[in-house]
Motif scaffolding. Structure first.
Motif, PDB file in Angstrom:
ATOM      1  N   ARG A  76      53.313  72.568  57.291  1.00 18.04           N
ATOM      2  CA  ARG A  76      53.691  72.173  55.926  1.00 18.04           C
ATOM      3  C   ARG A  76      52.994  70.858  55.558  1.00 18.04           C
ATOM      4  O   ARG A  76      52.440  70.711  54.463  1.00 18.04           O
ATOM      5  N   ALA A  77      53.012  69.897  56.486  1.00 17.11           N
ATOM      6  CA  ALA A  77      52.347  68.602  56.245  1.00 17.11           C
ATOM      7  C   ALA A  77      50.848  68.812  56.035  1.00 17.11           C
ATOM      8  O   ALA A  77      50.246  68.192  55.146  1.00 17.11           O
ATOM      9  N   LEU A  78      50.268  69.709  56.805  1.00 18.79           N
ATOM     10  CA  LEU A  78      48.846  70.024  56.650  1.00 18.79           C
ATOM     11  C   LEU A  78      48.611  70.651  55.276  1.00 18.79           C
ATOM     12  O   LEU A  78      47.657  70.302  54.573  1.00 18.79           O
ATOM     13  N   GLY A  79      49.497  71.552  54.886  1.00 22.33           N
ATOM     14  CA  GLY A  79      49.388  72.202  53.577  1.00 22.33           C
ATOM     15  C   GLY A  79      49.433  71.208  52.438  1.00 22.33           C
ATOM     16  O   GLY A  79      48.700  71.350  51.449  1.00 22.33           O
ATOM     17  N   GLU A  80      50.287  70.186  52.577  1.00 18.97           N
ATOM     18  CA  GLU A  80      50.387  69.156  51.540  1.00 18.97           C
ATOM     19  C   GLU A  80      49.090  68.368  51.427  1.00 18.97           C
ATOM     20  O   GLU A  80      48.708  67.925  50.350  1.00 18.97           O
ATOM     21  N   LYS A  81      48.394  68.219  52.554  1.00 21.68           N
ATOM     22  CA  LYS A  81      47.160  67.440  52.554  1.00 21.68           C
ATOM     23  C   LYS A  81      45.942  68.238  52.086  1.00 21.68           C
ATOM     24  O   LYS A  81      45.091  67.710  51.405  1.00 21.68           O
ATOM     25  N   ILE A  82      45.855  69.511  52.500  1.00 20.48           N
ATOM     26  CA  ILE A  82      44.630  70.268  52.194  1.00 20.48           C
ATOM     27  C   ILE A  82      44.854  71.419  51.218  1.00 20.48           C
ATOM     28  O   ILE A  82      43.925  72.150  50.894  1.00 20.48           O
ATOM     29  N   GLY A  83      46.075  71.569  50.739  1.00 25.40           N
ATOM     30  CA  GLY A  83      46.428  72.692  49.863  1.00 25.40           C
ATOM     31  C   GLY A  83      45.572  72.839  48.627  1.00 25.40           C
ATOM     32  O   GLY A  83      45.331  73.951  48.155  1.00 25.40           O
ATOM     33  N   LYS A  84      45.103  71.730  48.085  1.00 25.73           N
ATOM     34  CA  LYS A  84      44.280  71.797  46.865  1.00 25.73           C
ATOM     35  C   LYS A  84      42.834  72.177  47.170  1.00 25.73           C
ATOM     36  O   LYS A  84      42.096  72.587  46.286  1.00 25.73           O
ATOM     37  N   GLN A  85      42.446  72.022  48.428  1.00 29.21           N
ATOM     38  CA  GLN A  85      41.056  72.288  48.807  1.00 29.21           C
ATOM     39  C   GLN A  85      40.838  73.699  49.368  1.00 29.21           C
ATOM     40  O   GLN A  85      39.716  74.164  49.426  1.00 29.21           O
ATOM     41  N   VAL A  86      41.920  74.332  49.809  1.00 28.90           N
ATOM     42  CA  VAL A  86      41.783  75.646  50.454  1.00 28.90           C
ATOM     43  C   VAL A  86      42.784  76.639  49.864  1.00 28.90           C
ATOM     44  O   VAL A  86      43.794  76.244  49.294  1.00 28.90           O
ATOM     45  N   ARG A  87      42.455  77.908  50.019  1.00 29.36           N
ATOM     46  CA  ARG A  87      43.359  78.938  49.495  1.00 29.36           C
ATOM     47  C   ARG A  87      44.516  79.215  50.433  1.00 29.36           C
ATOM     48  O   ARG A  87      45.630  79.421  50.000  1.00 29.36           O
ATOM     49  N   ILE A  88      44.230  79.269  51.733  1.00 25.25           N
ATOM     50  CA  ILE A  88      45.299  79.567  52.684  1.00 25.25           C
ATOM     51  C   ILE A  88      45.398  78.476  53.733  1.00 25.25           C
ATOM     52  O   ILE A  88      44.383  77.929  54.168  1.00 25.25           O
ATOM     53  N   ILE A  89      46.616  78.171  54.113  1.00 26.72           N
ATOM     54  CA  ILE A  89      46.847  77.232  55.211  1.00 26.72           C
ATOM     55  C   ILE A  89      46.937  78.111  56.455  1.00 26.72           C
ATOM     56  O   ILE A  89      47.785  79.006  56.528  1.00 26.72           O
ATOM     57  N   PRO A  90      46.054  77.901  57.410  1.00 23.22           N
ATOM     58  CA  PRO A  90      46.029  78.801  58.569  1.00 23.22           C
ATOM     59  C   PRO A  90      47.259  78.682  59.457  1.00 23.22           C
ATOM     60  O   PRO A  90      47.939  77.657  59.462  1.00 23.22           O
ATOM     61  N   GLU A  91      47.489  79.745  60.203  1.00 23.81           N
ATOM     62  CA  GLU A  91      48.496  79.698  61.256  1.00 23.81           C
ATOM     63  C   GLU A  91      47.924  78.771  62.319  1.00 23.81           C
ATOM     64  O   GLU A  91      46.736  78.824  62.635  1.00 23.81           O
ATOM     65  N   LEU A  92      48.775  77.898  62.878  1.00 28.75           N
ATOM     66  CA  LEU A  92      48.307  76.925  63.863  1.00 28.75           C
ATOM     67  C   LEU A  92      48.716  77.367  65.264  1.00 28.75           C
ATOM     68  O   LEU A  92      49.875  77.667  65.505  1.00 28.75           O
ATOM     69  N   ILE A  93      47.742  77.399  66.156  1.00 24.33           N
ATOM     70  CA  ILE A  93      48.017  77.710  67.552  1.00 24.33           C
ATOM     71  C   ILE A  93      47.504  76.528  68.372  1.00 24.33           C
ATOM     72  O   ILE A  93      46.326  76.186  68.307  1.00 24.33           O
ATOM     73  N   PHE A  94      48.414  75.903  69.103  1.00 25.60           N
ATOM     74  CA  PHE A  94      48.059  74.698  69.855  1.00 25.60           C
ATOM     75  C   PHE A  94      47.797  75.011  71.328  1.00 25.60           C
ATOM     76  O   PHE A  94      48.506  75.795  71.939  1.00 25.60           O
ATOM     77  N   TYR A  95      46.753  74.376  71.857  1.00 25.24           N
ATOM     78  CA  TYR A  95      46.392  74.501  73.268  1.00 25.24           C
ATOM     79  C   TYR A  95      46.172  73.107  73.830  1.00 25.24           C
ATOM     80  O   TYR A  95      45.748  72.206  73.113  1.00 25.24           O
ATOM     81  N   ILE A  96      46.426  72.963  75.124  1.00 24.63           N
ATOM     82  CA  ILE A  96      46.104  71.709  75.793  1.00 24.63           C
ATOM     83  C   ILE A  96      44.616  71.755  76.127  1.00 24.63           C
ATOM     84  O   ILE A  96      44.132  72.716  76.710  1.00 24.63           O
ATOM     85  N   ASP A  97      43.905  70.715  75.722  1.00 28.16           N
ATOM     86  CA  ASP A  97      42.471  70.636  75.995  1.00 28.16           C
ATOM     87  C   ASP A  97      42.268  70.146  77.419  1.00 28.16           C
ATOM     88  O   ASP A  97      42.650  69.025  77.756  1.00 28.16           O
ATOM     89  N   GLU A  98      41.700  70.985  78.243  1.00 31.22           N
ATOM     90  CA  GLU A  98      41.513  70.644  79.658  1.00 31.22           C
ATOM     91  C   GLU A  98      40.199  69.909  79.913  1.00 31.22           C
ATOM     92  O   GLU A  98      40.019  69.300  80.950  1.00 31.22           O
ATOM     93  N   VAL A  99      39.276  69.955  78.965  1.00 34.60           N
ATOM     94  CA  VAL A  99      37.940  69.412  79.182  1.00 34.60           C
ATOM     95  C   VAL A  99      37.980  67.935  79.562  1.00 34.60           C
ATOM     96  O   VAL A  99      37.398  67.524  80.559  1.00 34.60           O
ATOM     97  N   GLU A 100      38.706  67.158  78.773  1.00 34.02           N
ATOM     98  CA  GLU A 100      38.756  65.713  79.023  1.00 34.02           C
ATOM     99  C   GLU A 100      39.387  65.406  80.377  1.00 34.02           C
ATOM    100  O   GLU A 100      38.909  64.563  81.121  1.00 34.02           O
ATOM    101  N   GLU A 101      40.463  66.119  80.699  1.00 34.23           N
ATOM    102  CA  GLU A 101      41.133  65.875  81.971  1.00 34.23           C
ATOM    103  C   GLU A 101      40.251  66.281  83.140  1.00 34.23           C
ATOM    104  O   GLU A 101      40.220  65.597  84.156  1.00 34.23           O
ATOM    105  N   ASN A 102      39.541  67.385  82.999  1.00 33.02           N
ATOM    106  CA  ASN A 102      38.636  67.806  84.061  1.00 33.02           C
ATOM    107  C   ASN A 102      37.529  66.774  84.255  1.00 33.02           C
ATOM    108  O   ASN A 102      37.144  66.470  85.387  1.00 33.02           O
TER     109      ASN A 102
END
Length: 121
Positions: A76-102
């Motif tokens: 919702r917060a993302l939608g408030e920020k980019i809603g005027k620039q895009v048609r759809i607010i994507p579904e968000l899927i979060f992953y832990i980034d292992e690259v930096e830790e590796n």
């Protein structure tokens, strides 16, 4: 291969989500320092895979679970920020980034290697 549109969209989402996480007023993240390492958007722009790096989080899995519990608010917060620039607010899927830790683990291993000096005559 990502299109220019996908790449622009990814960068926009990465920038705005970084901002949202920096201003975490509700304390969702327990003061864990989270950075958005990468964002990959599906070709139809309906799904965004967000790779997060959690440098100071004690329990990364628990932090990820907290983010997922609050995913609707974050979207919702993302939608408030980019809603005027895009048609759809994507579904968000979060992953832990292992690259930096590796990379950190590799640096640590290299630092701890005991390599004898070569004898050059």
């Amino acid at each position: 291969m990502s299109s220019t549109r996908q790449l622009k969209y990814s960068k926009l989402i990465q920038k705005e989500l970084s901002d949202i996480f920096q201003r975490d007023k509700k304390g969702i993240l327990d003061n864990a320092f989270i950075t958005i390492a990468d964002v990959k958007v599906s070709p139809d722009l309906s799904v965004a895979k967000i790779y997060i790096s959690m440098m100071l989080a004690k329990d990364k899995q628990k932090t990820l679970e907290k983010i997922n519990v609050h995913k609707k608010e974050i979207r919702r917060a993302l939608g408030e920020k980019i809603g005027k620039q895009v048609r759809i607010i994507p579904e968000l899927i979060f992953y832990i980034d292992e690259v930096e830790e590796n990379a950190q683990r590799m640096d640590e291993l290299i630092r701890n290697l005991n390599i004898p000096p070569t004898n050059k005559d």
